[in-house]
Design an enzyme around this catalytic site. Structure first.
Site, short mmCIF file in Angstrom:
data_model
loop_
_atom_site.label_atom_id
_atom_site.label_comp_id
_atom_site.label_asym_id
_atom_site.label_seq_id
_atom_site.Cartn_x
_atom_site.Cartn_y
_atom_site.Cartn_z
N ASN A 10 -10.24 -7.00 -5.89
CA ASN A 10 -8.79 -6.76 -5.78
C ASN A 10 -8.11 -7.96 -6.43
O ASN A 10 -7.96 -9.01 -5.81
CB ASN A 10 -8.39 -6.61 -4.32
CG ASN A 10 -6.90 -6.33 -4.14
OD1 ASN A 10 -6.13 -6.38 -5.09
ND2 ASN A 10 -6.50 -6.03 -2.92
N ARG A 244 11.01 -6.50 2.15
CA ARG A 244 11.64 -5.44 1.36
C ARG A 244 12.58 -4.61 2.21
O ARG A 244 12.31 -4.34 3.38
CB ARG A 244 10.58 -4.53 0.73
CG ARG A 244 9.63 -5.22 -0.20
CD ARG A 244 8.62 -4.22 -0.78
NE ARG A 244 7.50 -4.91 -1.41
CZ ARG A 244 6.23 -4.58 -1.24
NH1 ARG A 244 5.91 -3.56 -0.45
NH2 ARG A 244 5.28 -5.24 -1.85
#
Length: 412
Positions: A10, A244
């Protein structure tokens, strides 16, 4: 296949997370993290689980991803798990954005690399790093299959009514504007694990999956297939997250530009890095927020209330989308560990068959478990996610099918 190991990578912009798994029993042979790549003081932490689990740490300059993966290879080699091992059958890569084109794990070739690169404008923070990881791994082991597993793939089963935004079709198509969704490997894994927990096949179960970490998303999974999800063109849409905003009136952006005289870059930073929980109360760690609430902090309470309100709206919306809900599954850092979030998210929804048992909800554990009362109409579950295992499983299955075809097995 005689070989059974899969390396999962990743690759972030300045980090590489990795796991080496033996797919005969899905056991982890080694896990690790390289962070602060490109800085003077980079850090590599490596844990060889197959060799006793003693972690090793190294700090020093790691110039780029090529150097990072070579350092990872050197650590694995110390434990007899090197990348040159004949047991290594493939390397699986997390790729954040696959657009509409990639609906399943894909063996990487030049055309796949070109398409991932073409998607950079809709994933500028993620796809470039994912590409770097793939290309570096190819250079280290050019003979091995490199498999891309896309965060967006699980959500490509959404009907157009869920994936389309109500804007001019030609404009949307020209600029690839639609709902893609993210955290797909987690939603796929958790929805299947929830069905297993209920003793049913995924095709028999309708599940609302709530992936609640610093990034957060919800999905409606009908018979094993995603029919709606909260994140959209980017990971900004949907639930309130750590930094966010989630759902927002688009006109807020115009207002900030015209009245607040903010630039597009400043607004982007505001909505992605200075909003959500941290924007509401200055903290994005749910443990700290709960501690402040216990001390009577009103801003922390407001942040929690906004977070829960949005979460309940999505539970209700996806209940309506699915028509019948068999289970709600909480996963990821907050979902797995924050009992007050789980309790508050379903409080007042008893008429929908939703409730948690206080004692069961308070239990901590690493295994999937039910926290709803016995006989509840809708199961409420805590299901730890395992995105690395999902990537390894999809990679191994794909390479196995390819291997069998190459040997002439299953051909008409």
């Amino acid at each position: 296949m005689s070989s059974s190991r899969v390396l999962v990578l990743n690759s972030g912009s300045s980090s590489v997370k990795y796991q080496l798994l033996d797919m005969r029993d899905s056991s982890r042979l080694a896990v690790g993290l390289v962070e602060r790549i490109g800085e003077q003081v980079s850090r590599l932490k490596h844990t060889p689980l197959a060799a006793g689990g003693e972690s090793r740490e190294w700090t020093g300059p790691i110039a780029d991803h090529d150097a990072a993966l070579k350092a990872v290879a050197a650590e694995l080699a110390k434990d007899g798990l090197g990348l040159d091992s004949p047991e290594l059958v493939a390397i699986g890569h997390r790729v954040v954005h696959g657009g509409k084109h990639f609906t399943e794990p894909t063996v990487v070739d030049d055309a796949v690399l070109a398409e991932i690169e073409r998607l950079i404008p809709v994933a500028p923070l993620h796809n470039p790093a994912n590409l770097t990881g793939i290309r570096t791994a190819q250079a280290l082991r050019p003979d091995l299959p490199q498999v891309a597993v896309f965060d967006t793939a699980f959500h490509t089963t959404m009907p157009e009514s869920a994936a389309r935004y109500a804007i001019d079709v030609e404009t949307a198509d020209r600029h690839r504007i639609r709902r893609y969704g993210f955290h797909g490997t987690s939603h796929a894994y958790v929805s299947r694990a929830t069905a297993k927990l209920l003793g049913k096949a995924p095709e028999e179960v309708n599940v609302i999956v709530l992936h609640l970490g610093n990034g957060a998303s919800a999905s409606a999974v009908q018979g094993g297939k995603c029919v709606d999800t909260s994140m959209g063109l980017t990971p900004l849409e949907g639930l309130v997250m750590g930094t966010r905003s989630g759902d927002l009136d688009p006109a807020v952006i115009f207002h900030l530009a015209r009245v607040g005289e903010m630039s597009i870059a400043e607004i982007d930073t505001l909505l992605n890095k200075k909003s959500g929980l941290i924007g509401l109360c200055g903290d994005n760690d749910m443990r700290e927020i709960r501690r402040r609430i216990d001390e009577g902090d009103e801003r922390a309470q407001l942040a929690f209330d906004v977070y829960i309100h949005r979460l309940k709206k999505y539970i209700g919306a996806y209940y309506a989308v699915l028509g019948r809900v068999d289970a709600i599954a909480f996963t990821a850092g907050v979902g797995e560990n924050a009992a007050p979030v789980r309790e508050a998210a379903v409080a007042g929804l008893e008429q929908l068959g939703l409730a948690v048992d206080a004692e069961l909800n308070a239990v901590r554990g690493d295994e999937p478990r039910l926290i709803s009362p016995a006989g509840a109409r809708v199961a409420v579950a805590v299901v730890p996610t395992d995105e690395e295992l999902e990537i390894a499983t999809q990679t191994y299955a794909l390479v196995g099918r390819t291997d069998m075809r190459d040997r002439g097995v299953g051909n008409d």
